[in-house]
Write an enzyme that holds these catalytic residues in place. Structure first.
Site, PDB file in Angstrom:
ATOM      1  N   HIS A 426       0.819  -1.214   0.000  1.00 19.87           N
ATOM      2  CA  HIS A 426       0.000   0.000   0.000  1.00 19.87           C
ATOM      3  C   HIS A 426       0.855   1.267   0.000  1.00 19.87           C
ATOM      4  O   HIS A 426       0.670   2.158  -0.839  1.00 19.87           O
ATOM      5  CB  HIS A 426      -0.917  -0.061   1.240  1.00 19.87           C
ATOM      6  CG  HIS A 426      -1.828   1.100   1.373  1.00 19.87           C
ATOM      7  ND1 HIS A 426      -1.518   2.190   2.150  1.00 19.87           N
ATOM      8  CD2 HIS A 426      -3.017   1.368   0.806  1.00 19.87           C
ATOM      9  CE1 HIS A 426      -2.511   3.063   2.072  1.00 19.87           C
ATOM     10  NE2 HIS A 426      -3.435   2.587   1.265  1.00 19.87           N
ATOM     11  N   CYS A 802      -1.651  -2.625 -16.208  1.00 19.52           N
ATOM     12  CA  CYS A 802      -1.777  -1.445 -15.340  1.00 19.52           C
ATOM     13  C   CYS A 802      -1.202  -1.706 -13.954  1.00 19.52           C
ATOM     14  O   CYS A 802      -1.389  -0.899 -13.055  1.00 19.52           O
ATOM     15  CB  CYS A 802      -3.224  -1.005 -15.236  1.00 19.52           C
ATOM     16  SG  CYS A 802      -4.288  -2.248 -14.513  1.00 19.52           S
TER      17      CYS A 802
HETATM   18  C1  PEP Z   1      -2.984  -4.837  -9.826  1.00 21.65           C
HETATM   19  O1  PEP Z   1      -3.392  -5.709  -9.068  1.00 21.65           O
HETATM   20  O2  PEP Z   1      -2.057  -5.012 -10.631  1.00 21.65           O
HETATM   21  C2  PEP Z   1      -3.558  -3.489  -9.796  1.00 21.65           C
HETATM   22  C3  PEP Z   1      -3.173  -2.558 -10.649  1.00 21.65           C
HETATM   23  O3  PEP Z   1      -4.494  -3.231  -8.847  1.00 21.65           O
HETATM   24  P1  PEP Z   1      -4.184  -2.876  -7.324  1.00 21.65           P
HETATM   25  O4  PEP Z   1      -2.739  -2.586  -7.209  1.00 21.65           O
HETATM   26  O5  PEP Z   1      -5.040  -1.705  -7.004  1.00 21.65           O
HETATM   27  O6  PEP Z   1      -4.620  -4.120  -6.619  1.00 21.65           O
END
Ligand code: PEP
Ligand code: MG
Length: 849
Positions: A426, A802
Site C-alpha cells: 500500500h 496497469c
Molecule cells: C494490480 O493488481 O495489478 C492493480 C493494478 O491493482 P491494485 O494494485 O489496485 O490491486
C-alpha cells in the site's frame, strides 16, 4: 604476410592503423581518433584484448621491439583500455623507464627536484601496484632526495631485491600485473557491478610520457567545456604546474583555473595561446567525436600534449541537456540523443535528489519504493503528520505498514517509510502515485510507538521530531539534513520528451486517482488514464464518514440513502477527471478493496468512529469483527463485493454516466471506460454488465442524452487469464493487473514479501523482485495466454497492463512484443516509460534496417 601466432602483437596508433574498440578497447580507439584529427598525442602503442590475455597467462611481447618504437631511453606510461571506460580497470602507471642512470641524466637536464619527483612517483606506483607492497609504506612521501632514498630502501627491505633498473623488465612487469589484475575475481565482480559483461576484456596502451615536471611552463591539467552537474556550456577543470596525470584535480593548493577567472589565477593569464588551442581542440573533438569530452593535457616545457579525452562525467540532468544540445546543433540525430539517456536517469529529474557529491550518514536501508529524497521531522502516526503539515513543518511518516487510514497522513508527509512491505504494498503504490519518496521493508529498524523511538540495527535511537532525510532512490534513511539537487523539468527535458513521444509506438497511460494525479499525468504527456482506483476517492475526511455510514447500514434502504449522498461527490470527481483529460481516454475501475479496510483497527479509532456515528463502541467492534477475514486480499473484494452488495457499483456507474454527460457539454463527447476488478469467472462479468447496461439505459432516458461507454475487465487472477476467451466476449478491453496477478501466481503476499525478498534475490532464488520486475517466464506466460485467448474470442479487444510493472523497460518490451495497446503506470513514471518505449522502438528500427 601472415602473423605468427606465437608473437604477441602490438600496433602503433597512427592515423592509418587498424584499431577497433572491440579489439583494443575504448581508450585506444579514442586516441586513434585524436591522432586522425591531428591533435598532438604522444606516441602510443596499443595491445589488443588477445595480447593482454596472453600476457596474463604468462607469455611476453617482444619487449625490445616495443621499446624501440619510442626511441632511445624512453619514459613511458601504461594505461588500461577496456571496451567501455565505465568499467574501470587497473590504475595507470607513469614514468616507466626511470632508474638511477635516467635520474642522474634528468638531474642535469631538468633539475634534481623534477628528477626526484618523476622517479619517486614511479617507485610508489610500481611498489604498490606491481610488487603489491603495502601502500602505507610509500604513500606520504613528498618528493625530495631523502624521500627517494627512503623509498628505494623500503623497496629493497620489503622484497629483498634492488628496485628493478632495466626498463624492459619494468615494462614487462607492469604489463603483466595490469593484465592479471583485470582477470582477478574482485576486479571482475567490481566491473560487473558497473554493467560490464562477465567476459569483458582489457586492452592496454603504452604511451610516451609527456613530462609535466620540468623546465619552463610544465604541468598537467584537465579541461571540459560543460558543467558536469547542469550540462550548461562553461569551461571547467584545473591546471597544476609541475604535475602529472590528473594531479590538478586532486590538488588541495596551487591549481589554477583554465580560462580567466575572478576567483584566482588562470592558465590563460600565463599561456593564452595554449588555452586558445585547448578551446579549439575541444570544439574539434565535440564536432567529430560527437560527445562532450574532457581533455587530459600536459604542457612539457611549453609544448602542449593531449593524452586522453574521456567522456565528461555527468549528472542525469546534465546528460539530458548535453544530448539535447548536441542534437539541436545537428551534431547527433535526435534518435541518438534519445538512445543516449538511461530511462532510469529521467526519474531523477522529476524529483529532488540527494546530491551524490555531498556527505551522507545512512542509518537504515530498505526497498527503494518511490524515487526522490526529502528531509523532515520524524512522525510516527498519521495524526502527527497532519499536525506537522498544519504547522508548516515538513515531516517523514514512519509506520510498520500503511493502511487506507494513513492516506491523509501520507498526503501530509514529504516522505514515507515502513518497516514492512514490498514494491506493491500500500505505502509503495500510494507514494509513487503522490510522487513522494518512499522506502519500504526496512527490516533493520524497529518502530516502538509506545516509547516513541525508532531503533536502527546499528544502535541509533531516533525520536519523534528528529530530522532525517529519506532517499527513496537508493532506499536509505540518512541522519539529519543533507545537500539536495532540485528537480529539473526544464526545456531540455521537455524537448527530449517531445522526441520520445514521436518515436514511441505503444500507448503510455497513467494510473491516476485524483485531479492532482490527472494534472501530473497531463504535464508528463500521458495518453490517458489507464487506471483510476476509485476507492482512493473515499479517503477524504468527509467522504470517509459517509463511507462508514454505508458500511454500518444494515438495511438496503439505509444503504441506498447513504449512497445517494456519495453519488454527487463521485459525479464531481469523474467530471473533473474528464475535464482535465480533455477527451483522452479515462479508465475507471469500480470499487476494489474489502470494506473492512475502511474501518479503524486501533482502540482509539474505534472509539472515535463510535462517537462520529453515535453508536456504542461494542456495535462498532462487532461490525469490524464481522467484516474481518483471514485472507482479505483473497476475500470479499473487487467484483465479489460488486455482486454481493451491488448498490455500490450501481452508484459508481451512475456517477460515471452523469459525469460523462456533464463533461461532454463543453467539448468532444467523453467515452468513459469502466473496469471490473478481480474477475475470475465469465458469469461475474455478465452479472455486472447487465446491471451497468441497464443503468446506462436509465440515465440516457432520464437525461434524454445519448452516450457511449466501454466496459472492460481487469485480468488479475490466474483464472481470468486462462479463461480470457469467454471473459472477452463481454469485455471491450482486458487490462492485466500484474500486482495481484504476481501475488496469486507466486502465492506470495505483496504486502509481506519484503521481509524475505532481499534474501531470496541475494541467493538467486528469484533473479529480481517479481513485484518490481515482471516475471516474464511465469506471470508473463499468463499474460501471453490471456492476450491470445482474449484476441481469439474478440479480435479487436484492447490489451494493456496497469500493475506497477507498467513503467519498467522490461515489461514495456514484453508488452510491445505481445502487441499490447498500452501500458499504464504512476504519473511520475510516465516519462521513464515513454523514453524506454521510444528506445525499444528505435532499437527495433535499427535491427530492421
Ligand atoms: C494490480 O493488481 O495489478 C492493480 C493494478 O491493482 P491494485 O494494485 O489496485 O490491486
Ligand atoms: Mg489488483
Amino acid at each position: 604476410m601472415q602473423k605468427r601466432p606465437d608473437i604477441i602483437d602490438f600496433t602503433e596508433i597512427a592515423a592509418e592503423a587498424d584499431i577497433a574498440a572491440s579489439r583494443h578497447g575504448g581508450r585506444a580507439k579514442c586516441l586513434h581518433r585524436l591522432v586522425r584529427l591531428d591533435l598532438p598525442v604522444p606516441r602510443t602503442v596499443a595491445l589488443s584484448f588477445d595480447a593482454v590475455h596472453r600476457i596474463a597467462l604468462g607469455e611476453a611481447p617482444n619487449i625490445p621491439a616495443l621499446l624501440d618504437r619510442f626511441g632511445p631511453e624512453p619514459l613511458l606510461s601504461v594505461r588500461p583500455s577496456p571496451e567501455s571506460a565505465d568499467w574501470g580497470g587497473p590504475a595507470s602507471i607513469l614514468n616507466i623507464g626511470m632508474n638511477a642512470a635516467r635520474h642522474a641524466a634528468l638531474c642535469d637536464s631538468i633539475g634534481e627536484a623534477a628528477a626526484n619527483a618523476l622517479y619517486l612517483r614511479f617507485i610508489q606506483a610500481y611498489a604498490t601496484h606491481v610488487a603489491r607492497l603495502d601502500p602505507d609504506i610509500f604513500e606520504d612521501d613528498e618528493p625530495s632526495a631523502a624521500a627517494l632514498r627512503a623509498a628505494l630502501d623500503a623497496y629493497t627491505e620489503e622484497t629483498d631485491e634492488r628496485f628493478p633498473q632495466d626498463p624492459g623488465q619494468q615494462l614487462l612487469e607492469v604489463l603483466r600485473s595490469m593484465a592479471r589484475a583485470w582477470e582477478g575475481t574482485t576486479a571482475r565482480l567490481l566491473r560487473q557491478a558497473r554493467g560490464a559483461p562477465a567476459d569483458a576484456r582489457l586492452g592496454l596502451v603504452v604511451q610516451a610520457m609527456a613530462l609535466g615536471i620540468g623546465p619552463e611552463e610544465s604541468g598537467s591539467g584537465v579541461i571540459q567545456f560543460v558543467d558536469g552537474a547542469t550540462g550548461k556550456r562553461s569551461i571547467r577543470g584545473r591546471y597544476l604546474p609541475q604535475s602529472q596525470g590528473r594531479d590538478a584535480i586532486a590538488a588541495r593548493e596551487g591549481a589554477l583555473f583554465l580560462a580567466w577567472d575572478p576567483r584566482g589565477p588562470a592558465l590563460e593569464d600565463r599561456c593564452p595561446e595554449i588555452v586558445a588551442r585547448l578551446r579549439r581542440y575541444g570544439e574539434t573533438c565535440r564536432m567529430n567525436l560527437r560527445e562532450e569530452l574532457q581533455l587530459e593535457f600536459t604542457i612539457e616545457a611549453g609544448k602542449l600534449w593531449v593524452l586522453d579525452t574521456p567522456r565528461v562525467p555527468r549528472s542525469a540532468r546534465a546528460a539530458v541537456r548535453i544530448a539535447v544540445m548536441l542534437a539541436d546543433e545537428g551534431i547527433i540525430p535526435r534518435e541518438e540523443a534519445l538512445r543516449r539517456i538511461e530511462p532510469r536517469a529521467v526519474s531523477e529529474l522529476l524529483h529532488s535528489q540527494v546530491d551524490p557529491a555531498g556527505p551522507r550518514q545512512a542509518v537504515a536501508h530498505g526497498i527503494a519504493a518511490s524515487p526522490g529524497a526529502a528531509t523532515g521531522r520524524l512522525v510516527f502516526g498519521s495524526a502527527a503528520a497532519q499536525a506537522s503539515a498544519a504547522r508548516g513543518e515538513p515531516c517523514i511518516l514512519v509506520r510498520r505498514e500503511t493502511t487506507p487510514e494513513d492516506i491523509r497522513g501520507m498526503h501530509a508527509a514529504v516522505g514515507v517509510m515502513t518497516e514492512r512491505g514490498g514494491m506493491t504494498s500500500h505505502a509503495a503504490v500510494i507514494a509513487r502515485g503522490l510522487g513522494v519518496p518512499c522506502v519500504v521493508g526496512i527490516s533493520d529498524m524497529r518502530l516502538n510507538r509506545r516509547d516513541g523511538v525508532l531503533l536502527t540495527a546499528d544502535g541509533h535511537k531516533l525520536h519523534e521530531g528528529d530530522i532525517v532525510t529519506l532517499d527513496g532512490t537508493s532506499g536509505q534513511v540518512l541522519l539529519g539534513e543533507v545537500k539536495m539537487l532540485e528537480p529539473a523539468l526544464d526545456d531540455a527535458f521537455q524537448a527530449l520528451m517531445g522526441w520520445a513521444e514521436a518515436a514511441c509506438d505503444i500507448g503510455i497511460r497513467a494510473n491516476a486517482d485524483t485531479p492532482a494525479d490527472a494534472q501530473t499525468a497531463r504535464r508528463f504527456g500521458a495518453d490517458g488514464i489507464g487506471l483510476c482506483r476509485t476507492e482512493h476517492m473515499f479517503f477524504e475526511a468527509d467522504r470517509l464518514t459517509v463511507m462508514h455510514e454505508m458500511i454500518f447500514a444494515d438495511r438496503s434502504e439505509d444503504r441506498a440513502a447513504v449512497l445517494e449522498r456519495l453519488l454527487p461527490m463521485q459525479r464531481a470527481d469523474f467530471t473533473r477527471l474528464f475535464e482535465i483529460m480533455q477527451g483522452l481516454p479515462v479508465c475507471i475501475r469500480l470499487f476494489d478493496p474489502p470494506l473492512h479496510e475502511f474501518l479503524p483497527q486501533s482502540r482509539e479509532g474505534v472509539r472515535g468512529l463510535a462517537e462520529a456515528l453515535d453508536l456504542p463502541v461494542s456495535d462498532v467492534q462487532r461490525r469490524v469483527q464481522a467484516l474481518s477475514e483471514f485472507n482479505p486480499m483473497l476475500g470479499m473484494r473487487g467484483v465479489r463485493l460488486g455482486i454481493t452488495v451491488p448498490e455500490i457499483y450501481d452508484m459508481q456507474a451512475r456517477a460515471i454516466f452523469e459525469a460523462t454527460i456533464e463533461a461532454s457539454h463543453n467539448g468532444d463527447p467523453v467515452v468513459p471506460e469502466i473496469m471490473i476488478p478481480l474477475v475470475s469467472a465469465m458469469r461475474e462479468v455478465e452479472l455486472v454488465k447487465t446491471r451497468i447496461d441497464s443503468l446506462a439505459a436509465a440515465v440516457r432516458a432520464e437525461r434524454g442524452v445519448d452516450f457511449d461507454y466501454r466496459l472492460g475487465v481487469m485480468v488479475e487472477t490466474p483464472r481470468a487469464a486462462l479463461r480470457a476467451d469467454d471473459i472477452a466476449l463481454h469485455a471491450a478491453f482486458l487490462s492485466f493487473g500484474t500486482n495481484d496477478l504476481t501475488q496469486m501466481t507466486y502465492g506470495l503476499s505483496r504486502d509481506d514479501a519484503g521481509r524475505f525478498m532481499g534474501s531470496y534475490v541475494k541467493q538467486g532464488v528469484f533473479a529480481e523482485d517479481p513485484f518490481h520486475t515482471l516475471d516474464t517466464e511465469g506471470v508473463g506466460e499468463l499474460l501471453t495466454i490471456g492476450a491470445e485467448r482474449g484476441r481469439k474470442a474478440r479480435p479487436g479487444v484492447t490489451l494493456s497492463i496497469c500493475g506497477e510493472h507498467g513503467g519498467n523497460a522490461e515489461s514495456i518490451a514484453f508488452c510491445r512484443a505481445a502487441g499490447f495497446d498500452y501500458v499504464s503506470c504512476s504519473p511520475f513514471r510516465v516519462p521513464v516509460a515513454r523514453l524506454s518505449a521510444a528506445q525499444l522502438a528505435l532499437d527495433q528500427q535499427i535491427r530492421a534496417d
